[in-house]
Each structure stands twice: as C-alpha cells, then as structure tokens.
Design an enzyme around this catalytic site. Structure first.
Site, short mmCIF file in Angstrom:
data_model
loop_
_atom_site.label_atom_id
_atom_site.label_comp_id
_atom_site.label_asym_id
_atom_site.label_seq_id
_atom_site.Cartn_x
_atom_site.Cartn_y
_atom_site.Cartn_z
N ASP A 21 0.77 -1.01 0.18
CA ASP A 21 -0.16 -0.12 0.04
C ASP A 21 0.91 1.16 0.13
O ASP A 21 2.09 1.31 0.68
CB ASP A 21 -0.97 -0.06 1.28
CG ASP A 21 -2.17 1.08 1.13
OD1 ASP A 21 -2.35 1.49 0.04
OD2 ASP A 21 -2.75 1.31 2.11
N TRP A 26 2.99 7.81 -2.20
CA TRP A 26 4.33 8.15 -2.44
C TRP A 26 4.49 8.95 -3.60
O TRP A 26 5.32 9.69 -3.40
CB TRP A 26 4.70 6.80 -2.68
CG TRP A 26 6.53 6.72 -2.79
CD1 TRP A 26 7.49 6.82 -1.97
CD2 TRP A 26 7.10 7.01 -4.32
NE1 TRP A 26 8.86 6.97 -2.65
CE2 TRP A 26 8.58 6.99 -4.05
CE3 TRP A 26 6.74 7.12 -5.56
CZ2 TRP A 26 9.49 7.10 -5.04
CZ3 TRP A 26 7.55 7.08 -6.56
CH2 TRP A 26 9.02 7.16 -6.22
N ARG A 34 0.86 9.27 -10.31
CA ARG A 34 0.58 7.89 -9.83
C ARG A 34 1.09 6.74 -10.40
O ARG A 34 1.82 5.78 -9.68
CB ARG A 34 -0.94 7.70 -9.48
CG ARG A 34 -1.69 8.53 -8.38
CD ARG A 34 -3.24 8.38 -8.47
NE ARG A 34 -3.61 6.88 -8.10
CZ ARG A 34 -3.64 6.54 -6.77
NH1 ARG A 34 -3.38 7.74 -5.85
NH2 ARG A 34 -3.82 5.38 -6.27
N SER A 66 -6.65 -5.88 -6.10
CA SER A 66 -8.15 -6.41 -5.65
C SER A 66 -9.21 -6.35 -6.66
O SER A 66 -9.16 -5.52 -7.52
CB SER A 66 -8.19 -5.76 -4.26
OG SER A 66 -8.77 -4.37 -4.55
N ASN A 69 -10.32 -3.03 -6.94
CA ASN A 69 -9.44 -2.02 -7.60
C ASN A 69 -10.11 -1.66 -9.05
O ASN A 69 -9.60 -0.87 -9.71
CB ASN A 69 -7.88 -2.59 -7.68
CG ASN A 69 -7.26 -2.29 -6.47
OD1 ASN A 69 -6.18 -3.06 -6.33
ND2 ASN A 69 -7.59 -1.38 -5.51
N TRP A 70 -10.77 -2.72 -9.37
CA TRP A 70 -11.51 -2.39 -10.62
C TRP A 70 -12.39 -1.03 -10.70
O TRP A 70 -12.71 -0.53 -11.74
CB TRP A 70 -12.27 -3.38 -11.05
CG TRP A 70 -11.69 -4.63 -11.50
CD1 TRP A 70 -11.76 -5.91 -10.60
CD2 TRP A 70 -10.87 -4.94 -12.72
NE1 TRP A 70 -10.97 -7.19 -11.40
CE2 TRP A 70 -10.45 -6.38 -12.71
CE3 TRP A 70 -10.69 -4.06 -13.84
CZ2 TRP A 70 -9.67 -6.91 -13.56
CZ3 TRP A 70 -9.70 -4.71 -14.87
CH2 TRP A 70 -9.15 -6.22 -14.66
N GLU A 208 0.70 -13.42 12.43
CA GLU A 208 1.24 -12.16 13.03
C GLU A 208 0.94 -11.06 12.05
O GLU A 208 1.44 -11.03 10.78
CB GLU A 208 2.38 -12.22 13.47
CG GLU A 208 2.85 -13.49 14.38
CD GLU A 208 2.07 -13.30 15.62
OE1 GLU A 208 2.06 -12.17 16.02
OE2 GLU A 208 1.65 -14.26 16.32
#
Length: 248
Positions: A21, A26, A34, A66, A69-70, A208
């Site tokens: 992510d 960033w 992007r 994912s 994300n579409w 974890e």
C-alpha cells in the site's frame, strides 16, 4: 551486525503475505504521477523477492490487484494493466535466474487477454523452479474466494461426492485458491493503514500482523528484515497458554 545477520534462519516464517500500500501517496509526496508510484513499487517487489531468495523463504504472496481496484478511474486501471504486462515480461528472466516459481490467485478471468497470456506464460516457464513460490493475488478478494469455495462444496454435496458431515476446516481449505501452500505466518502491510482489506481472511486467522507507515516504493530489504525480526520476537500460541507452549 547487519539486520539480515540478526535474523534466526531456523525460525523464519514459512509464508509471508504482503499488502503493498502507498504507491499513489508516495507519488503525490514526491510530486510524481500515480503511475510512477506503481512503477517504483515494482522495483520494491524485485528487491523483496531477491531478499526472500537470499534468506531462503519458501512462500510469499503479494496483494497486487483487488476486485475492488476495478472501481478505480479507468485510465489508472489501464495503466496498471499495461505496467503489469511489462513487469511480468521483464522480470521473468530474473525469476528464472533466482529459481523463483510464479503463481497467481484470484478471478483472473476478468484480466485483459494480454495480461492473462503473459502471466500464464511466466507461470509455465517458472513451474520448474524449486525456490521461493511468489504468488500474485490478482483480481482477488477473500470474500469472492470463500463464496467460490462454498459454491463448489455445495455442488459436491449435491452430486453426492461428499456429505454435509464431511465438511470441516481441513476440507474447506482444500477448495481455496491457496490449497497448495501453508497459511501465512506473517502479514505485512505498508502505507500506514491498519486493516487487511479483504485479503486472505480465512488464511490469516493466526498470522502475526505487522503494520508500517513506510510507503511500498520505499519498502526494501532492510524493511523486510525488520518485519521478520519483529515476527521472531513474538510468541505464537495458537489459542494455547504460554505455559503450554513452553512445555511443548
């Protein structure tokens, strides 16, 4: 002593899952488009896989795209798909050189033909490798996976192959897309968010969890080593008490 040298090789997580992510944030932070964030994110994947090979890790699954994300802007989805084809094609020789086997899970039927074809070719070419198994979760969601498994089990009950009484955790797991690999021991999520976003919900039951504010394009070898060192400092009880773990 370097971070890598501090890691106990006898207690490595067998399977690491990663939610990559922060590519977009960033890019914004660095005044870039992007798409440049996603491109730099590919570099991080390469570095992390190389680190996994050096450590002798067995399985790594990365949340690449994912089903949700579409819903992103069409131009961003198209850019991601173009980048995916180029990245898989470009990285295949390195995967072969590093003995990495590529795998994919998800509703890949939704992927464009060129992405699916390039992916299938890389999976076929790397199928002979015996090192790290790198799984791309593409067009993936855990709810989709669990629903698909449930439908298949219902069909098996209907046609008499199994009975309702046969259904337990072990059987259900065989119908998941990850049936040929162990459940993740460690989940890493970059970018500062603290959720698992519909990723491997069944498989992460006792993993974890490690969250970091570092954006994915800045997550490299030392950041992976820090996550593994954190994992090795934890006591994994799987519902038992500390005393029971000590005795065993």
């Amino acid at each position: 002593m370097s971070l890598m040298e501090q890691i106990d090789k006898s207690r490595l997580p067998q399977h690491i899952a990663i939610i990559m992510d922060g590519n977009g944030r960033w890019a914004k932070k660095n005044g870039k488009d992007r798409s440049e964030g996603h491109s730099e994110g590919v570099v991080s994947v390469r570095k992390i896989v190389e680190a996994a090979v050096a450590l002798g890790l067995k399985y790594m699954t990365i949340y690449t795209f994912s089903t949700e994300n579409w819903k992103r802007p069409e131009e961003e989805v198209e850019a991601l798909m173009t980048l995916m084809v180029a990245a898989i094609y470009r990285e295949t020789p390195d995967l072969m050189a590093n003995n990495v086997r590529l795998n994919a899970i998800g509703d890949t039927k939704r992927l464009p033909d060129n992405v699916r074809d390039t992916l299938s070719d890389c999976i076929r070419r790397t199928s002979v490798n015996t090192g790290v198994t790198l799984t791309l979760a593409l067009s993936y969601s855990s709810k989709w996976e669990i629903l698909e498994a449930t439908k298949r089990i219902a069909d098996e009950v209907r046609n008499g192959s199994i009975t309702a009484g046969d259904i337990d955790e072990k059987l259900f797991s065989r119908y998941l897309t990850t049936s040929d690999m162990p459940d993740p021991d460690l989940l890493i999520r970059t970018g500062g968010e603290m959720r698992i976003s519909n990723f491997l919900l069944w498989q992460l039951s006792y993993a974890e969890l490690y969250f970091t504010d570092i954006y994915w394009p800045d997550f490299r070898e030392n950041e992976l080593y820090e996550a593994i060192l954190s994992y090795q400092q934890r006591e994994r009880r799987f519902g038992k008490t500390s005393e029971q773990i000590t005795k065993s």
